[in-house]
Motif scaffolding. Structure first.
Motif, PDB file in Angstrom:
ATOM      1  N   PHE A  53       0.861  -1.178   0.000  1.00 27.95           N
ATOM      2  CA  PHE A  53       0.000   0.000   0.000  1.00 27.95           C
ATOM      3  C   PHE A  53       0.899   1.229   0.000  1.00 27.95           C
ATOM      4  O   PHE A  53       1.804   1.328   0.823  1.00 27.95           O
ATOM      5  CB  PHE A  53      -0.889  -0.002   1.246  1.00 27.95           C
ATOM      6  N   PRO A  54       0.700   2.175  -0.921  1.00 30.38           N
ATOM      7  CA  PRO A  54       1.563   3.366  -0.954  1.00 30.38           C
ATOM      8  C   PRO A  54       1.566   4.107   0.384  1.00 30.38           C
ATOM      9  O   PRO A  54       0.509   4.329   0.979  1.00 30.38           O
ATOM     10  CB  PRO A  54       0.956   4.225  -2.058  1.00 30.38           C
ATOM     11  N   LYS A  55       2.728   4.494   0.836  1.00 26.77           N
ATOM     12  CA  LYS A  55       2.845   5.192   2.115  1.00 26.77           C
ATOM     13  C   LYS A  55       2.419   6.654   2.006  1.00 26.77           C
ATOM     14  O   LYS A  55       2.005   7.254   2.972  1.00 26.77           O
ATOM     15  CB  LYS A  55       4.281   5.108   2.626  1.00 26.77           C
ATOM     16  N   ARG A  56       2.519   7.235   0.816  1.00 19.30           N
ATOM     17  CA  ARG A  56       2.178   8.645   0.614  1.00 19.30           C
ATOM     18  C   ARG A  56       0.813   8.754  -0.077  1.00 19.30           C
ATOM     19  O   ARG A  56       0.665   9.342  -1.133  1.00 19.30           O
ATOM     20  CB  ARG A  56       3.285   9.320  -0.175  1.00 19.30           C
ATOM     21  N   LEU A  57      -0.182   8.186   0.581  1.00 15.05           N
ATOM     22  CA  LEU A  57      -1.534   8.067   0.060  1.00 15.05           C
ATOM     23  C   LEU A  57      -2.098   9.393  -0.456  1.00 15.05           C
ATOM     24  O   LEU A  57      -2.568   9.482  -1.592  1.00 15.05           O
ATOM     25  CB  LEU A  57      -2.448   7.495   1.153  1.00 15.05           C
ATOM     26  N   GLU A  58      -2.081  10.425   0.369  1.00 14.72           N
ATOM     27  CA  GLU A  58      -2.678  11.702  -0.009  1.00 14.72           C
ATOM     28  C   GLU A  58      -2.016  12.281  -1.255  1.00 14.72           C
ATOM     29  O   GLU A  58      -2.677  12.851  -2.118  1.00 14.72           O
ATOM     30  CB  GLU A  58      -2.587  12.713   1.147  1.00 14.72           C
ATOM     31  N   GLU A  59      -0.698  12.122  -1.380  1.00 15.62           N
ATOM     32  CA  GLU A  59       0.024  12.685  -2.516  1.00 15.62           C
ATOM     33  C   GLU A  59      -0.248  11.890  -3.804  1.00 15.62           C
ATOM     34  O   GLU A  59      -0.294  12.463  -4.888  1.00 15.62           O
ATOM     35  CB  GLU A  59       1.518  12.734  -2.217  1.00 15.62           C
ATOM     36  N   VAL A  60      -0.452  10.598  -3.672  1.00 18.01           N
ATOM     37  CA  VAL A  60      -0.812   9.791  -4.842  1.00 18.01           C
ATOM     38  C   VAL A  60      -2.205  10.179  -5.323  1.00 18.01           C
ATOM     39  O   VAL A  60      -2.446  10.339  -6.527  1.00 18.01           O
ATOM     40  CB  VAL A  60      -0.737   8.280  -4.527  1.00 18.01           C
ATOM     41  N   LEU A  61      -3.134  10.372  -4.391  1.00 10.20           N
ATOM     42  CA  LEU A  61      -4.504  10.708  -4.745  1.00 10.20           C
ATOM     43  C   LEU A  61      -4.675  12.163  -5.174  1.00 10.20           C
ATOM     44  O   LEU A  61      -5.728  12.552  -5.668  1.00 10.20           O
ATOM     45  CB  LEU A  61      -5.447  10.385  -3.584  1.00 10.20           C
ATOM     46  N   ASP A  62      -3.639  12.967  -5.017  1.00 13.62           N
ATOM     47  CA  ASP A  62      -3.663  14.375  -5.416  1.00 13.62           C
ATOM     48  C   ASP A  62      -3.188  14.531  -6.866  1.00 13.62           C
ATOM     49  O   ASP A  62      -2.226  15.228  -7.156  1.00 13.62           O
ATOM     50  CB  ASP A  62      -2.789  15.204  -4.473  1.00 13.62           C
ATOM     51  N   GLY A  63      -3.831  13.792  -7.781  1.00 17.45           N
ATOM     52  CA  GLY A  63      -3.499  13.899  -9.194  1.00 17.45           C
ATOM     53  C   GLY A  63      -2.477  12.904  -9.695  1.00 17.45           C
ATOM     54  O   GLY A  63      -1.984  13.039 -10.816  1.00 17.45           O
ATOM     55  N   GLY A  64      -2.143  11.893  -8.896  1.00  9.81           N
ATOM     56  CA  GLY A  64      -1.148  10.904  -9.303  1.00  9.81           C
ATOM     57  C   GLY A  64      -1.649   9.965 -10.394  1.00  9.81           C
ATOM     58  O   GLY A  64      -2.850   9.764 -10.561  1.00  9.81           O
ATOM     59  N   SER A  65      -0.706   9.428 -11.148  1.00 10.53           N
ATOM     60  CA  SER A  65      -1.005   8.476 -12.213  1.00 10.53           C
ATOM     61  C   SER A  65      -0.174   7.218 -12.031  1.00 10.53           C
ATOM     62  O   SER A  65       0.873   7.241 -11.381  1.00 10.53           O
ATOM     63  CB  SER A  65      -0.676   9.079 -13.585  1.00 10.53           C
ATOM     64  N   LEU A  66      -0.657   6.146 -12.630  1.00  9.97           N
ATOM     65  CA  LEU A  66       0.106   4.909 -12.722  1.00  9.97           C
ATOM     66  C   LEU A  66       0.729   4.893 -14.111  1.00  9.97           C
ATOM     67  O   LEU A  66       0.013   4.935 -15.117  1.00  9.97           O
ATOM     68  CB  LEU A  66      -0.795   3.691 -12.522  1.00  9.97           C
ATOM     69  N   TYR A  67       2.041   4.886 -14.174  1.00  8.97           N
ATOM     70  CA  TYR A  67       2.769   4.830 -15.435  1.00  8.97           C
ATOM     71  C   TYR A  67       3.094   3.370 -15.726  1.00  8.97           C
ATOM     72  O   TYR A  67       3.722   2.697 -14.911  1.00  8.97           O
ATOM     73  CB  TYR A  67       4.048   5.674 -15.356  1.00  8.97           C
ATOM     74  N   TRP A  68       2.660   2.895 -16.907  1.00 10.57           N
ATOM     75  CA  TRP A  68       2.861   1.509 -17.309  1.00 10.57           C
ATOM     76  C   TRP A  68       4.121   1.373 -18.156  1.00 10.57           C
ATOM     77  O   TRP A  68       4.281   2.078 -19.149  1.00 10.57           O
ATOM     78  CB  TRP A  68       1.681   1.017 -18.132  1.00 10.57           C
ATOM     79  N   VAL A  69       4.986   0.422 -17.780  1.00 10.88           N
ATOM     80  CA  VAL A  69       6.165   0.075 -18.563  1.00 10.88           C
ATOM     81  C   VAL A  69       5.793  -1.117 -19.436  1.00 10.88           C
ATOM     82  O   VAL A  69       5.447  -2.181 -18.933  1.00 10.88           O
ATOM     83  CB  VAL A  69       7.358  -0.288 -17.650  1.00 10.88           C
ATOM     84  N   ILE A  70       5.838  -0.894 -20.761  1.00  6.45           N
ATOM     85  CA  ILE A  70       5.513  -1.941 -21.721  1.00  6.45           C
ATOM     86  C   ILE A  70       6.743  -2.178 -22.592  1.00  6.45           C
ATOM     87  O   ILE A  70       7.259  -1.245 -23.197  1.00  6.45           O
ATOM     88  CB  ILE A  70       4.305  -1.528 -22.597  1.00  6.45           C
ATOM     89  N   LYS A  71       7.202  -3.432 -22.627  1.00  7.49           N
ATOM     90  CA  LYS A  71       8.388  -3.802 -23.419  1.00  7.49           C
ATOM     91  C   LYS A  71       9.605  -2.956 -23.031  1.00  7.49           C
ATOM     92  O   LYS A  71      10.378  -2.518 -23.869  1.00  7.49           O
ATOM     93  CB  LYS A  71       8.102  -3.678 -24.912  1.00  7.49           C
ATOM     94  N   GLY A  72       9.758  -2.665 -21.733  1.00  4.84           N
ATOM     95  CA  GLY A  72      10.929  -1.964 -21.224  1.00  4.84           C
ATOM     96  C   GLY A  72      10.901  -0.453 -21.345  1.00  4.84           C
ATOM     97  O   GLY A  72      11.884   0.208 -21.013  1.00  4.84           O
ATOM     98  N   VAL A  73       9.774   0.118 -21.798  1.00  7.46           N
ATOM     99  CA  VAL A  73       9.668   1.560 -21.989  1.00  7.46           C
ATOM    100  C   VAL A  73       8.374   2.067 -21.344  1.00  7.46           C
ATOM    101  O   VAL A  73       7.319   1.455 -21.491  1.00  7.46           O
ATOM    102  CB  VAL A  73       9.645   1.907 -23.502  1.00  7.46           C
TER     103      VAL A  73
END
Length: 98
Positions: free
Chosen positions: A45-65
């Motif tokens: 579980f992310p420790k910096r919950l509020e900061e993730v929920l303040d506009g955070g995104s999940l960046y997906w690495v596909i084929k090493g990029v």
């Protein structure tokens, strides 16, 4: 300050592949009468919950990029079938190429 997450998109060959996989998950949820929503389950579980929920995104690495991102809409604790605590990262369905 906004905090983003980065994850490997194991098994996906392209952004289109990820999109099709996620559409399949949404269709399956609708078929079973559940609320269609996208999520990714992770061990920690992310420790910096509020900061993730303040506009955070999940960046997906596909084929090493890093190829695409999805806005994180919620972080939900859950317990799996083995009694182990996990985190469901709830995602906006829009895939944004980067």
């Amino acid at each position: 300050m906004t905090v983003h997450l980065i994850k490997l998109c194991v098994g996906c060959e392209s952004i289109e592949d990820l999109s099709q996989w996620q559409e399949g998950k949404l269709a399956e949820a609708r078929k079973r009468g559940r609320q269609p929503r996208l999520w990714h389950r992770t061990r920690m579980f992310p420790k910096r919950l509020e900061e993730v929920l303040d506009g955070g995104s999940l960046y997906w690495v596909i084929k090493g990029v890093v190829q695409v991102r999805q806005r994180i809409t919620a972080l939900e604790p859950m317990t799996d079938e083995e009694g182990i605590e996990r985190c469901d990262i709830v995602l906006d369905p829009a895939l944004v190429p980067v």
